[in-house]
Design a protein around this motif. Sequence first.
Motif, PDB file in Angstrom:
ATOM      1  N   ASN A   5     -38.464  15.780   3.738  1.00  0.00           N
ATOM      2  CA  ASN A   5     -38.911  17.060   3.213  1.00  0.00           C
ATOM      3  C   ASN A   5     -38.219  17.276   1.870  1.00  0.00           C
ATOM      4  N   GLU A   8     -36.137  20.465   0.891  1.00  0.00           N
ATOM      5  CA  GLU A   8     -34.769  20.645   1.366  1.00  0.00           C
ATOM      6  C   GLU A   8     -33.742  20.169   0.337  1.00  0.00           C
ATOM      7  N   THR A   9     -34.164  19.361  -0.625  1.00  0.00           N
ATOM      8  CA  THR A   9     -33.261  18.855  -1.657  1.00  0.00           C
ATOM      9  C   THR A   9     -33.190  19.785  -2.863  1.00  0.00           C
ATOM     10  N   ASP A  12     -32.008  26.919  -4.585  1.00  0.00           N
ATOM     11  CA  ASP A  12     -32.732  28.163  -4.353  1.00  0.00           C
ATOM     12  C   ASP A  12     -33.592  28.536  -5.565  1.00  0.00           C
ATOM     13  N   LEU A  15     -36.630  26.397  -5.584  1.00  0.00           N
ATOM     14  CA  LEU A  15     -37.572  26.847  -4.561  1.00  0.00           C
ATOM     15  C   LEU A  15     -38.328  28.088  -5.011  1.00  0.00           C
ATOM     16  N   GLU A  59     -43.967  22.786   4.699  1.00  0.00           N
ATOM     17  CA  GLU A  59     -42.596  22.369   4.402  1.00  0.00           C
ATOM     18  C   GLU A  59     -41.941  23.267   3.357  1.00  0.00           C
ATOM     19  N   HIS A  62     -41.314  26.676   5.201  1.00  0.00           N
ATOM     20  CA  HIS A  62     -40.325  26.472   6.270  1.00  0.00           C
ATOM     21  C   HIS A  62     -38.924  26.358   5.676  1.00  0.00           C
ATOM     22  N   THR A  63     -38.793  25.641   4.582  1.00  0.00           N
ATOM     23  CA  THR A  63     -37.492  25.485   3.934  1.00  0.00           C
ATOM     24  C   THR A  63     -36.976  26.832   3.438  1.00  0.00           C
ATOM     25  N   ASP A  66     -35.989  28.937   6.481  1.00  0.00           N
ATOM     26  CA  ASP A  66     -34.730  28.468   7.072  1.00  0.00           C
ATOM     27  C   ASP A  66     -33.532  28.995   6.295  1.00  0.00           C
ATOM     28  N   ARG A  67     -33.615  28.925   4.964  1.00  0.00           N
ATOM     29  CA  ARG A  67     -32.487  29.403   4.156  1.00  0.00           C
ATOM     30  C   ARG A  67     -32.305  30.909   4.303  1.00  0.00           C
TER      31      ARG A  67
END
Length: 77
Positions: A5, A8-9, A12, A15, A59, A62-63, A66-67
């Motif tokens: 994913n 995830e790398t 913030d 993203l 993805e 979701h990332t 999650d954060r």
Amino acid sequence: MNHINIFETKTDLELMALYSEFLDAEKNGGFDENTELGKIKTEYEKDFGANTVIMTQIELTHTIADRWFKEHRGKEI
């Protein structure tokens, strides 16, 4: 399949920029291949084929979720 994913790398801030590009893609009816998110979608095509758009969306969101959850878990509302 050995999929990673890529979201995830990302930081913030990255993203946030990617989510902004996602919102533009929703509004415009497709991914702009000249954006970072468009380039990621192209990479995801290798792993997901016909399911690329949905897996990119899942993805990414979701990332982000999650954060957000990790940051807010345990805080009183």
